[in-house]
Motif scaffolding. Sequence first.
Motif, mmCIF file in Angstrom:
data_model
loop_
_atom_site.group_PDB
_atom_site.id
_atom_site.type_symbol
_atom_site.label_atom_id
_atom_site.label_comp_id
_atom_site.label_asym_id
_atom_site.label_seq_id
_atom_site.Cartn_x
_atom_site.Cartn_y
_atom_site.Cartn_z
ATOM 1 N N LEU A 169 54.720 -5.607 24.882
ATOM 2 C CA LEU A 169 53.772 -4.970 25.920
ATOM 3 C C LEU A 169 52.701 -5.711 26.223
ATOM 4 C CD1 LEU A 169 53.707 -1.382 24.235
ATOM 5 C CD2 LEU A 169 55.025 -1.797 26.183
ATOM 6 N N GLY A 170 52.541 -5.849 27.426
ATOM 7 C CA GLY A 170 51.170 -6.490 27.844
ATOM 8 C C GLY A 170 50.016 -6.040 27.139
ATOM 9 N N PRO A 171 48.790 -6.887 27.074
ATOM 10 C CA PRO A 171 47.721 -6.661 26.435
ATOM 11 C C PRO A 171 46.947 -5.394 27.299
ATOM 12 C CG PRO A 171 47.476 -8.666 27.471
ATOM 13 C CD PRO A 171 48.939 -8.171 27.518
ATOM 14 N N GLU A 172 47.370 -5.019 28.401
ATOM 15 C CA GLU A 172 46.669 -3.860 29.319
ATOM 16 C C GLU A 172 47.052 -2.659 28.717
ATOM 17 O OE1 GLU A 172 48.505 -6.398 30.921
ATOM 18 O OE2 GLU A 172 46.848 -7.750 31.389
ATOM 19 N N VAL A 173 48.543 -2.593 28.674
ATOM 20 C CA VAL A 173 49.167 -1.352 27.816
ATOM 21 C C VAL A 173 48.622 -1.099 26.561
ATOM 22 C CG1 VAL A 173 51.373 -0.252 27.191
ATOM 23 C CG2 VAL A 173 51.199 -1.651 29.604
ATOM 24 N N LYS A 174 48.645 -2.059 25.681
ATOM 25 C CA LYS A 174 48.360 -1.852 24.410
ATOM 26 C C LYS A 174 46.978 -1.630 24.196
ATOM 27 C CE LYS A 174 48.051 -4.429 20.128
ATOM 28 N NZ LYS A 174 47.771 -5.671 19.407
ATOM 29 N N ASN A 175 46.123 -2.474 24.989
ATOM 30 C CA ASN A 175 44.677 -1.781 24.956
ATOM 31 C C ASN A 175 44.358 -0.511 25.392
ATOM 32 O OD1 ASN A 175 44.150 -4.435 24.102
ATOM 33 N ND2 ASN A 175 43.319 -5.261 25.826
ATOM 34 N N ALA A 176 45.149 0.212 26.085
ATOM 35 C CA ALA A 176 44.978 1.634 26.522
ATOM 36 C C ALA A 176 45.545 2.616 25.752
ATOM 37 C CB ALA A 176 45.766 1.484 28.239
ATOM 38 N N GLU A 177 46.505 2.201 24.725
ATOM 39 C CA GLU A 177 47.228 3.012 24.160
ATOM 40 C C GLU A 177 47.175 3.127 22.740
ATOM 41 O OE1 GLU A 177 51.413 3.279 24.852
ATOM 42 O OE2 GLU A 177 51.214 3.428 27.138
ATOM 43 N N SER A 178 46.583 1.762 22.081
ATOM 44 C CA SER A 178 46.752 1.445 20.597
ATOM 45 C C SER A 178 45.856 2.460 20.183
ATOM 46 C CB SER A 178 46.546 -0.089 20.477
ATOM 47 O OG SER A 178 44.824 -0.104 20.432
ATOM 48 N N HIS A 179 46.287 2.401 18.667
ATOM 49 C CA HIS A 179 45.247 3.055 17.634
ATOM 50 C C HIS A 179 43.659 2.625 17.705
ATOM 51 C CE1 HIS A 179 46.748 -0.430 16.142
ATOM 52 N NE2 HIS A 179 45.953 -0.549 14.981
ATOM 53 N N ARG A 180 43.475 1.284 17.905
ATOM 54 C CA ARG A 180 42.118 0.797 17.939
ATOM 55 C C ARG A 180 41.445 1.352 19.072
ATOM 56 N NH1 ARG A 180 42.507 -4.385 15.752
ATOM 57 N NH2 ARG A 180 41.790 -3.388 13.674
ATOM 58 N N SER A 181 42.074 1.460 20.317
ATOM 59 C CA SER A 181 41.421 1.829 21.639
ATOM 60 C C SER A 181 41.113 3.405 21.205
ATOM 61 C CB SER A 181 42.386 1.637 22.689
ATOM 62 O OG SER A 181 43.596 2.430 22.863
ATOM 63 N N ARG A 182 41.946 3.966 20.857
ATOM 64 C CA ARG A 182 41.821 5.719 20.659
ATOM 65 C C ARG A 182 40.639 5.908 19.669
ATOM 66 N NH1 ARG A 182 47.922 8.335 20.660
ATOM 67 N NH2 ARG A 182 48.793 6.812 22.092
ATOM 68 N N ALA A 183 40.666 5.068 18.641
ATOM 69 C CA ALA A 183 39.516 5.330 17.817
ATOM 70 C C ALA A 183 38.160 4.848 18.346
ATOM 71 C CB ALA A 183 39.546 4.344 16.409
ATOM 72 N N PHE A 184 38.087 3.589 19.342
ATOM 73 C CA PHE A 184 36.980 3.487 19.979
ATOM 74 C C PHE A 184 36.331 4.370 20.817
ATOM 75 C CE2 PHE A 184 38.146 -1.430 19.859
ATOM 76 C CZ PHE A 184 37.559 -1.756 18.888
ATOM 77 N N SER A 185 37.328 4.957 21.559
ATOM 78 C CA SER A 185 37.002 6.234 22.703
ATOM 79 C C SER A 185 36.353 7.260 21.775
ATOM 80 C CB SER A 185 38.316 6.632 23.225
ATOM 81 O OG SER A 185 38.697 5.861 23.998
ATOM 82 N N ALA A 186 36.793 7.466 20.572
ATOM 83 C CA ALA A 186 36.342 8.610 19.533
ATOM 84 C C ALA A 186 34.875 8.363 18.976
ATOM 85 C CB ALA A 186 37.210 8.848 18.437
ATOM 86 N N ILE A 187 34.502 7.233 18.799
ATOM 87 C CA ILE A 187 33.273 6.736 18.344
ATOM 88 C C ILE A 187 32.123 6.465 19.622
ATOM 89 C CG2 ILE A 187 33.113 4.111 18.425
ATOM 90 C CD1 ILE A 187 32.041 6.290 15.553
ATOM 91 N N VAL A 188 32.757 6.376 20.699
ATOM 92 C CA VAL A 188 31.666 6.083 22.161
ATOM 93 C C VAL A 188 30.396 7.226 21.784
ATOM 94 C CG1 VAL A 188 31.608 6.154 24.436
ATOM 95 C CG2 VAL A 188 32.964 4.752 23.321
#
Length: 199
Positions: A169-188
């Motif tokens: 997957l390209g970085p755009e897809v990965k950065n939008a969906e990954s476990h880390r991006s989901r955790a980032f969204s939750a800590i904002v």
Amino acid sequence: MARVVLATHNAHKAREFQQILGDAVPGLEIVGYDGPEPVEDGVTFTENALIKARAAAAHTGLPALADDSGICVDAMGGAPGIFSARWAGRHGDAQANLQLLLDQLAELPDGSRAAHFTATLALVTPDGAETVVEGIWPGRIAHEARGEHGHGYDPIFVPDGHDATAAELGPEVKNAESHRSRAFSAIVPALRELVAAAR
């Protein structure tokens, strides 16, 4: 401007966190950490993230952010889990870790290869307030490594909703969906509160 120390000696990770969280939280500055690294002797992602964040907050007097992450395979009771980075014995030998996991699952059919990436973020302030969030990226383990993007177990992890591995997957897809991006969204929200309090 609110300064938050990232409890890692990995300068690349500090830049990555600044790039992602700095965009989402105006007025936030992620700074590197050069203090002592505590022993990560927790038995969960949450315990290890908190150990790192507490140590960095105590050492610097700043709010501290730490992460712990790994891959968890259902058929293996959640392993490698917290041992993901040293599954084959040496810390950070990504190729050996990946190959060992493939070998261990070699006999399992597609329907028994469910897995997920977990990312846990802990935010600890000098006054002792603690926030812990988690991001989960569900999927399954492929039968062979595929793809050139990403790192770690990405070449053998097929996220739900995709036929490609995380490394294909390209970085755009990965950065939008990954476990880390989901955790980032939750800590904002917690980081935005820090910025507001610093004004």
